[in-house]
Design a protein around this motif. Sequence first.
Motif, short mmCIF file in Angstrom:
data_model
loop_
_atom_site.label_atom_id
_atom_site.label_comp_id
_atom_site.label_asym_id
_atom_site.label_seq_id
_atom_site.Cartn_x
_atom_site.Cartn_y
_atom_site.Cartn_z
N LEU A 1 0.84 -1.23 -0.04
CA LEU A 1 -0.03 -0.03 0.14
C LEU A 1 0.84 1.00 0.07
N VAL B 1 1.73 4.86 -2.88
CA VAL B 1 1.03 6.17 -2.56
C VAL B 1 2.41 7.20 -2.20
N ALA C 1 -2.93 9.98 -5.02
CA ALA C 1 -1.89 9.43 -4.28
C ALA C 1 -2.24 10.30 -2.83
N TYR D 1 -4.73 11.79 -1.69
CA TYR D 1 -5.91 11.50 -0.93
C TYR D 1 -5.73 10.14 -0.09
N TRP D 2 -5.00 9.29 -0.91
CA TRP D 2 -4.80 8.09 0.01
C TRP D 2 -4.03 8.18 1.18
N SER D 3 -3.18 9.27 1.38
CA SER D 3 -2.33 9.55 2.48
C SER D 3 -3.38 10.07 3.49
N VAL E 1 -6.82 9.18 3.85
CA VAL E 1 -7.29 8.13 4.20
C VAL E 1 -6.37 7.21 5.32
N PHE E 2 -5.07 6.96 4.78
CA PHE E 2 -4.29 6.45 6.18
C PHE E 2 -4.62 7.13 7.46
N SER F 1 5.48 5.15 4.03
CA SER F 1 5.56 6.09 3.04
C SER F 1 6.79 7.26 3.41
#
Length: 299
Positions: free
Chosen positions: A118, A122, A130, A132-134, A136-137, A182
């Motif tokens: 994952l 990202v 990408a 937005y995924w951060s 979400v995390f 990340s």
Amino acid sequence: MTATTDTATSTLVEPPPQPAGPHREGEQRRRRRRIPIGAYICAALLMVLFMFPLLYLLNTALKSQAEFVANPVGLVSDPQWGNFATAWEKGDFGAYILNSVLYTAAGSAIGTLLTLVLAFPVARGYIRGAKYWSVVFVLVLFLPNALITQFQLLLRLGLYDTQLGYILLVGVGVGVGPLLLSGFVKSIPRELDEAAAMDGVGYWRYLFTFILPLARPALVTVFILQAVWIWNEIILATVLLADPTKFPVTVGLYAFKGTYGNQWPLLAAATFIVAAPLIVGYIFIQRYLVNGVVGAVKG
């Protein structure tokens, strides 16, 4: 005439350069070796703060029932080391610990693998949205656990009250892992990706043969954090496991408390038995934890 006088005056005012002799070098060394007393005091206070509950628990575990009733908070006078053997035998902690070792090792390995899969795309921006995924995390860390949904999911998949179902659910709880990894991946040069692509290295091969070894400190940190969480987890185990032979050690300790809750020395000994593997493990792996967190922050 005036210029000459000014020049002479400025020459007289300037202090002569001090020779760099042994005395001056020794003074510089003493300045470098100045002991940070405040830092040592803070470290000592923190050590006392964290060690006191553990030492108090050990002190209680070594008392007999009569001594505990007579003086609950005093120092033990006659250590009863047999309390640990009695708690181990009566609580059947051997089987519970084996279950917890299985759940912790398998769940942490699955969670660390998911974190790698994952976090890398990202961090590199190889997928759409990408950033937005951060977000979400981060949001996942504050969302409540959907126990009813997870219970229904395992029930419909036929994995309720199975070790596999419990391992899968604790394995996908990656927690703060993607954020740490990340940050660490950002410290790895992007030119390495381009060089591998030019040499014809595929994505998955590059991920597991290049990125995985380079990100080992962060991955070890993720594994440790998830292992600590799984070892101490009790809510999911209580809901998803009904067979006592499949209980982890935390549920075993809870059952032991229900039976021997009035015998505080035995209960303290059982609690110390459950906490001992984490304490011993942390002593040996703390440097990996620090290196992984520092690398993630620098990234």
